[in-house]
Design a protein around this motif. Structure first.
Motif, PDB file in Angstrom:
ATOM      1  N   ARG A 282      32.195  81.454  68.203  1.00 16.90           N
ATOM      2  CA  ARG A 282      31.840  80.038  68.012  1.00 16.90           C
ATOM      3  C   ARG A 282      30.460  79.923  67.372  1.00 16.90           C
ATOM      4  NH1 ARG A 282      35.180  76.489  70.209  1.00 16.90           N
ATOM      5  NH2 ARG A 282      36.810  77.276  71.572  1.00 16.90           N
ATOM      6  N   LEU A 283      30.292  78.846  66.632  1.00 14.73           N
ATOM      7  CA  LEU A 283      29.026  78.604  65.937  1.00 14.73           C
ATOM      8  C   LEU A 283      28.321  77.413  66.572  1.00 14.73           C
ATOM      9  CD1 LEU A 283      27.256  79.426  63.463  1.00 14.73           C
ATOM     10  CD2 LEU A 283      28.448  77.635  62.182  1.00 14.73           C
ATOM     11  N   TYR A 284      27.021  77.594  66.886  1.00 13.35           N
ATOM     12  CA  TYR A 284      26.192  76.534  67.467  1.00 13.35           C
ATOM     13  C   TYR A 284      24.980  76.308  66.579  1.00 13.35           C
ATOM     14  CZ  TYR A 284      28.704  77.313  71.913  1.00 13.35           C
ATOM     15  OH  TYR A 284      29.660  77.428  72.886  1.00 13.35           O
ATOM     16  N   LYS A 285      24.571  75.051  66.502  1.00 14.30           N
ATOM     17  CA  LYS A 285      23.341  74.711  65.771  1.00 14.30           C
ATOM     18  C   LYS A 285      22.221  74.447  66.772  1.00 14.30           C
ATOM     19  CE  LYS A 285      21.469  71.369  62.455  1.00 14.30           C
ATOM     20  NZ  LYS A 285      21.768  70.153  61.672  1.00 14.30           N
ATOM     21  N   CYS A 286      21.052  74.986  66.491  1.00 16.68           N
ATOM     22  CA  CYS A 286      19.902  74.834  67.397  1.00 16.68           C
ATOM     23  C   CYS A 286      18.951  73.772  66.850  1.00 16.68           C
ATOM     24  CB  CYS A 286      19.154  76.159  67.530  1.00 16.68           C
ATOM     25  SG  CYS A 286      20.203  77.539  68.071  1.00 16.68           S
ATOM     26  N   SER A 287      18.401  72.967  67.736  1.00 15.28           N
ATOM     27  CA  SER A 287      17.431  71.958  67.309  1.00 15.28           C
ATOM     28  C   SER A 287      16.493  71.642  68.464  1.00 15.28           C
ATOM     29  CB  SER A 287      18.151  70.688  66.849  1.00 15.28           C
ATOM     30  OG  SER A 287      18.946  70.167  67.895  1.00 15.28           O
ATOM     31  N   GLU A 288      15.322  71.157  68.121  1.00 13.85           N
ATOM     32  CA  GLU A 288      14.357  70.779  69.154  1.00 13.85           C
ATOM     33  C   GLU A 288      14.215  69.260  69.132  1.00 13.85           C
ATOM     34  OE1 GLU A 288      10.110  72.349  70.952  1.00 13.85           O
ATOM     35  OE2 GLU A 288      10.966  73.242  69.148  1.00 13.85           O
ATOM     36  N   ASN A 289      14.343  68.638  70.303  1.00 15.19           N
ATOM     37  CA  ASN A 289      14.297  67.180  70.379  1.00 15.19           C
ATOM     38  C   ASN A 289      13.442  66.768  71.572  1.00 15.19           C
ATOM     39  OD1 ASN A 289      14.808  64.513  69.960  1.00 15.19           O
ATOM     40  ND2 ASN A 289      16.899  64.550  70.769  1.00 15.19           N
ATOM     41  N   ASN A 290      12.301  66.127  71.303  1.00 13.04           N
ATOM     42  CA  ASN A 290      11.383  65.678  72.362  1.00 13.04           C
ATOM     43  C   ASN A 290      11.002  66.821  73.314  1.00 13.04           C
ATOM     44  OD1 ASN A 290      11.399  63.028  71.415  1.00 13.04           O
ATOM     45  ND2 ASN A 290      13.283  62.564  72.553  1.00 13.04           N
ATOM     46  N   GLY A 291      10.721  67.975  72.711  1.00 11.96           N
ATOM     47  CA  GLY A 291      10.282  69.114  73.516  1.00 11.96           C
ATOM     48  C   GLY A 291      11.407  69.866  74.190  1.00 11.96           C
ATOM     49  N   GLU A 297      27.473  72.853  69.805  1.00  4.24           N
ATOM     50  CA  GLU A 297      28.615  73.571  69.252  1.00  4.24           C
ATOM     51  C   GLU A 297      29.138  72.863  68.009  1.00  4.24           C
ATOM     52  OE1 GLU A 297      33.172  74.852  70.483  1.00  4.24           O
ATOM     53  OE2 GLU A 297      31.767  74.242  72.056  1.00  4.24           O
ATOM     54  N   LEU A 298      29.369  73.654  66.933  1.00  2.96           N
ATOM     55  CA  LEU A 298      29.871  73.077  65.684  1.00  2.96           C
ATOM     56  C   LEU A 298      31.357  73.359  65.472  1.00  2.96           C
ATOM     57  CD1 LEU A 298      26.974  73.877  63.174  1.00  2.96           C
ATOM     58  CD2 LEU A 298      27.354  71.797  64.479  1.00  2.96           C
ATOM     59  N   ARG A 299      31.745  74.616  65.633  1.00  6.84           N
ATOM     60  CA  ARG A 299      33.136  74.975  65.360  1.00  6.84           C
ATOM     61  C   ARG A 299      33.427  76.384  65.847  1.00  6.84           C
ATOM     62  NH1 ARG A 299      33.960  76.549  59.108  1.00  6.84           N
ATOM     63  NH2 ARG A 299      35.748  77.492  60.135  1.00  6.84           N
ATOM     64  N   SER A 300      34.719  76.703  65.894  1.00  4.42           N
ATOM     65  CA  SER A 300      35.125  78.068  66.207  1.00  4.42           C
ATOM     66  C   SER A 300      35.400  78.798  64.893  1.00  4.42           C
ATOM     67  CB  SER A 300      36.372  78.069  67.095  1.00  4.42           C
ATOM     68  OG  SER A 300      37.416  77.366  66.467  1.00  4.42           O
ATOM     69  N   GLY A 301      35.490  80.120  64.971  1.00  2.54           N
ATOM     70  CA  GLY A 301      35.650  80.926  63.762  1.00  2.54           C
ATOM     71  C   GLY A 301      37.075  80.943  63.265  1.00  2.54           C
ATOM     72  N   PRO A 302      37.313  81.568  62.109  1.00  2.00           N
ATOM     73  CA  PRO A 302      36.302  82.234  61.285  1.00  2.00           C
ATOM     74  C   PRO A 302      35.412  81.237  60.536  1.00  2.00           C
ATOM     75  CG  PRO A 302      38.476  82.428  60.280  1.00  2.00           C
ATOM     76  CD  PRO A 302      38.687  81.786  61.600  1.00  2.00           C
ATOM     77  N   PHE A 303      34.195  81.711  60.177  1.00  5.15           N
ATOM     78  CA  PHE A 303      33.208  80.868  59.537  1.00  5.15           C
ATOM     79  C   PHE A 303      33.096  81.185  58.051  1.00  5.15           C
ATOM     80  CE2 PHE A 303      31.136  82.078  63.739  1.00  5.15           C
ATOM     81  CZ  PHE A 303      31.759  81.061  64.432  1.00  5.15           C
ATOM     82  N   LEU A 304      32.457  80.273  57.330  1.00  2.33           N
ATOM     83  CA  LEU A 304      32.084  80.519  55.948  1.00  2.33           C
ATOM     84  C   LEU A 304      30.567  80.646  55.883  1.00  2.33           C
ATOM     85  CD1 LEU A 304      34.374  77.918  54.135  1.00  2.33           C
ATOM     86  CD2 LEU A 304      34.740  80.392  54.376  1.00  2.33           C
ATOM     87  N   GLN A 305      30.086  81.389  54.902  1.00  2.00           N
ATOM     88  CA  GLN A 305      28.638  81.540  54.741  1.00  2.00           C
ATOM     89  C   GLN A 305      27.977  80.175  54.551  1.00  2.00           C
ATOM     90  OE1 GLN A 305      27.628  84.147  51.524  1.00  2.00           O
ATOM     91  NE2 GLN A 305      25.435  84.106  51.941  1.00  2.00           N
ATOM     92  N   GLY A 306      28.712  79.254  53.914  1.00  2.00           N
ATOM     93  CA  GLY A 306      28.185  77.911  53.670  1.00  2.00           C
ATOM     94  C   GLY A 306      27.978  77.098  54.937  1.00  2.00           C
ATOM     95  N   ASP A 307      28.502  77.565  56.078  1.00  2.00           N
ATOM     96  CA  ASP A 307      28.275  76.869  57.346  1.00  2.00           C
ATOM     97  C   ASP A 307      26.829  77.011  57.816  1.00  2.00           C
ATOM     98  OD1 ASP A 307      30.920  76.028  57.576  1.00  2.00           O
ATOM     99  OD2 ASP A 307      31.544  77.885  58.558  1.00  2.00           O
TER     100      ASP A 307
END
Length: 840
Positions: A282-291, A297-307
């Motif tokens: 699975r692919l997750y995006k990380c971000s910082e919000n108010n400390g 979670e964005l999606r399950s695989g398989p992934f593309l490099q463009g993700d």
């Protein structure tokens, strides 16, 4: 869609320290422009460089930093010689390795010092968090001759009389791990242990232990025997401890009382690393919000490099197979330096095991293990091969046999000039096709092709089976059966290839001289006999390839919408033919297309067609005119060791492989991305050989990158490897296995020299000892567990045949006879005896 917020409690204590502004003096010898391999140990909250002679010795109470610098996609190891590199990119790897009993302070120093070293190397390193017993394939590749994990610095030269217990693991890399104390509680049937006593070295062999681990343990014991001056090596087989000679039995009984023997069927770690779940990614995006650090979670695989967006940080979650955190090139410095810490927090938040591998990779500096998680990958500046491209037009068998590197590069065995016999499968039988029908296949049929060629004085044979995409399962099963029959009749050829329509290999196409055609339907649609199969009277072919070993024609619907500007097409009506050439087709493609048209054809260029051409294909309509590009990185061949010793099949990748990594007792998989070789060792079990295709398919199904299940699968046998296989290994030696000794032979020689035999049968579960070969294949449990009520029994125990789950020693103790004698008794008698023993 899962969203996780990481809080202070989710981070390890070890990551609280910040990096020092000044580079640690221990790192002063690191040179950014040199290949290198260095190890430091954490001592008194600082790091100390290890001397070279201690590389490969780790203590489970300590933490270490390992640094490896090499050319991209090239190996590094403890033998790496520092060398300045100019005009090429270096790949930097930093591993911090944590012993099972290290403390948070030491692991903390290793963690933040790794960040410090990364900063010194311009924050371009790949960082790995490694834990004892769960090291990555790359880490293992550094130690070709293995490494030791010990309890104290008084190792082999310590108190000779003090007993010590060691566990031996590893397929290519043997790992000797010293155990806390000498006790049966550490034993399980899938592993090998060494007990060192004052008088003997005991090698205890679990029933389900891998043959290579038995071999590693034996070699380690021979070294220990020499260094410690211990006179005897004694082999002890799981469940047969009481069959030992009395003197050895008395010796082992001092430290491991045989009446308290309790062996687990297998280790839980074995279960955790099977192929099941390998493609749960699975692919997750990380971000910082108010400390607060948020992981979405964005999606399950398989992934593309463009993700992966260069502005952001992502976590690729492969569960027990490891966590990757990818840092985009435009992410800020804080995200870059804290990426591993945050990924480790993610592991804790997800409640994954503490030993889960965590790796940080950087945009533009991804290692090949990470790229392989994606179906395609394109590097900004593709890695240039060190060797120049071979420009050779001669592909005869003798040339390719002498130049296996060339054979591997083009995947050709010869020029296709050998003799060919082809059978078509028809109603559970096979019908031989006449020569003039060779190369005309039908999508609803299956074919068997026997190809013979003579690279040297010895005539060689290859067996192909080709399965049409619309063939019935009955025909496919019949094809598999007939291939085995032909192989048996010809004395086991050593090369069998399963080819599925559309995925033909270079050499398969070479056999047909660039004129291989696949028509739609079954051949019997045009001829009932199944022998003189006639082509359809009119058809349209799409032509693929630009050489004799890549060229083929595939029948498509004779409509304009089938056209494609990237290809050539042949439209045939009776004796009349048109060769249509797309704007993006090359001169070589056009020359190949002419081969399918015969002598009488009209060349038609896209955009310059006459009206009569489109009238042949139902009129002019829209079709694909977009230019196709295939500029993705070439895939590196990958070698996997297959382990079927437990109830689950699993694979272990061997990075930077050599011929030495092919284990005669095993089945190995060599993955070329568009083709998969199954290498069958001479000493592998019949059962593993029988299941080899199933293993290969299961491997492809479990690939997180999402694989084409129709790629060619080729079986090759040890000693009969074609040059297309041997050329993938550096410096292949045909005589390599000439003097190879199996574990059984080495053990026999040791027992003879140690006078352990004395004319009697050796200790071990042989058919003569247990009396029944299947008896030893069942999981073994202690008597007290087997006497529990059925509802409390472990799931793997057969409640109707509990006696099969006894060890040999326990069986003889309870029933006063061997299993073979018990098995011969009438059923009622056996039932009475089981009742008497409390096992009914």
């Amino acid at each position: 869609m899962q969203v996780l917020e990481l809080h202070l409690a989710d981070y390890d204590e070890s990551y609280k320290n910040g990096t020092n502004a000044v580079l640690d003096i221990a790192f002063r010898k690191v040179n950014k422009n040199f290949t290198a391999f260095q190890i430091w140990r954490v001592e008194n909250m600082s790091i100390v460089a290890l001397p070279k002679d201690q590389y490969g010795i780790f203590y489970d109470t300590d933490s270490y930093i390992i640094y490896a610098s090499s050319l991209c996609d090239q190996p590094a190891s403890i033998d790496t010689v520092p060398k300045e590199i100019k005009g090429a990119t270096l790949e930097y790897h930093i591993h911090f390795w944590l012993g099972a009993n290290t403390n948070p302070e030491k692991s903390g120093v290793a963690a933040y010092k790794s960040v410090e070293l990364d900063a010194f190397l311009n924050s371009q390193t790949i960082q790995h968090r490694e834990t004892q017993g769960n090291e990555s394939s790359r880490f293992l590749s550094y130690f070709k001759n293995g490494f030791k994990v010990l309890k104290s610095e008084l190792i082999l030269n310590g108190n000779k009389s003090q007993p010590k217990l060691y566990k031996v693991n590893g397929k290519r890399t043997p790992v000797l791990t010293e155990i806390n104390n000498v006790s049966w509680e550490h034993f399980n049937s899938s592993e090998v242990f060494i007990l060192k006593t004052e008088k003997c070295l005991f090698v205890w062999i679990g029933r389900a232990a891998a043959s290579i681990e038995k071999m590693h343990a034996t070699k380690i014991c021979l070294e220990m025997k020499e260094s410690l001056k211990i006179s005897n090596i004694v082999f002890v087989d799981d469940g047969y401890e009481k069959t030992m000679d009395d003197s050895y039995k008395n010796e082992i009984n001092k430290y491991l009382p045989l009446d308290k023997r309790h062996i687990l069927p297998e280790s839980s770690m074995e279960e955790a690393t099977t192929l099941s779940g390998r493609n749960n990614i699975r692919l997750y995006k990380c971000s910082e919000n108010n400390g607060k650090y948020r992981v979405t979670e964005l999606r399950s695989g398989p992934f593309l490099q463009g993700d992966l967006n260069p502005d952001d940080v992502y976590i690729v979650d492969q569960e027990s197979y490891g966590i990757w955190v990818w840092v985009g090139k435009r992410a800020n410095d804080k995200e870059r330096s804290e990426a591993l810490r945050n990924a480790r927090g993610f592991v804790k938040k997800k409640k994954y095991p503490s030993y889960t591998k965590v790796t940080r990779v950087l945009d533009g500096h991804e290692p090949m293990e990470f790229k392989m998680l994606f179906p395609f990958w394109k590097s900004e500046s593709p890695i240039k091969a060190n060797k120049p491209k071979m420009l050779v037009s001669k592909f005869d068998a003798e040339t390719l046999e002498d130049r296996p590197l060339l054979a591997a590069e083009v995947q050709l065995i010869d020029d296709g000039s050998g003799s060919t016999t082809i059978w078509r499968v028809k109603q559970n039988n096979i019908v031989e096709l006449p020569k003039e029908r060779h190369g005309f296949f039908f999508s609803g049929d299956c074919y068997i092709i026997l190809y013979s060629y003579q690279p040297t004085a010895e005539l060689k044979h290859l067996l192909y089976c080709w399965l049409g995409s619309h063939a019935t399962q009955e025909d496919i099963n019949c094809t598999t059966h007939k291939v085995s029959e032909i192989d048996d009749e010809l004395g086991h050829l050593g090369f069998q290839a399963r080819i599925i329509q559309g995925r033909e290999t270079a050499h398969f196409l070479q056999i047909f001289g660039g004129k291989f055609i696949t028509f739609k339907g079954k051949g019997t649609d045009f001829d009932e006999s199944g022998r003189n199969l006639k082509n359809p009277s009119q058809y349209m072919l799409q032509i693929f390839g630009s050489t004799l070993y890549s060229s083929k024609g595939v029948q498509v619907v004779a409509k304009a919408l089938s056209l494609n500007s990237n290809y050539c097409f042949v439209m045939k009506r009776g004796k009349r033919a048109h060769v249509w050439c797309g704007n993006y087709s090359t001169g070589d493609q056009r020359e190949m297309a002419k081969l399918f048209a015969g002598k009488d054809f009209e060349l038609v260029l896209e955009g310059k067609e006459k009206d009569d051409f489109f009238s042949l294909i139902g009129g002019k309509t829209a079709y694909n005119t977009q230019l196709m590009k295939n500029d993705y990185d070439a895939r590196t061949p990958r070698l996997f060791n297959c382990n079927t010793n437990t109830n689950n099949f699993k694979v272990e990748e061997l990075m930077y492989f050599t011929q030495k990594d092919l284990i005669p007792e095993n089945i190995m998989l060599l993955d070329l991305q568009d083709c998969l070789y199954i290498w069958i060792g001479k000493l592998s079990s019949r059962e593993d050989q029988r299941l080899s295709i199933k293993m290969a398919i299961e491997y492809l199904q479990s690939d997180p990158a999402g694989r084409d299940m129709n790629i060619a699968i080729i079986n090759v046998k040890q000693g009969k490897e074609p040059p297309t296989f041997t050329g993938l290994f550096p410096a292949w030696d045909k005589k390599f296995w000439k003097h190879y000794k199996s574990f059984g032979k080495i053990r026999h020689d040791i027992e003879i020299s140690s006078n352990n035999i004395n004319g009697k049968a050796t200790n071990g579960y042989t058919q003569e000892k247990s009396g029944h070969s299947d008896f030893d294949q069942f999981d073994k449990y202690p008597i007290n567990i087997l006497k529990e009520p059925n509802e409390k029994l472990p799931a793997r125990i057969d409640p109707l045949n509990k006696e099969l789950h006894l060890t040999h020693d326990d069986f003889v103790s309870l029933f006063k006879m061997k299993y073979v004698d018990f098995e011969k008794l009438p059923k009622w008698k056996r039932q009475e005896m089981k009742k008497t023993c409390g096992l009914f």
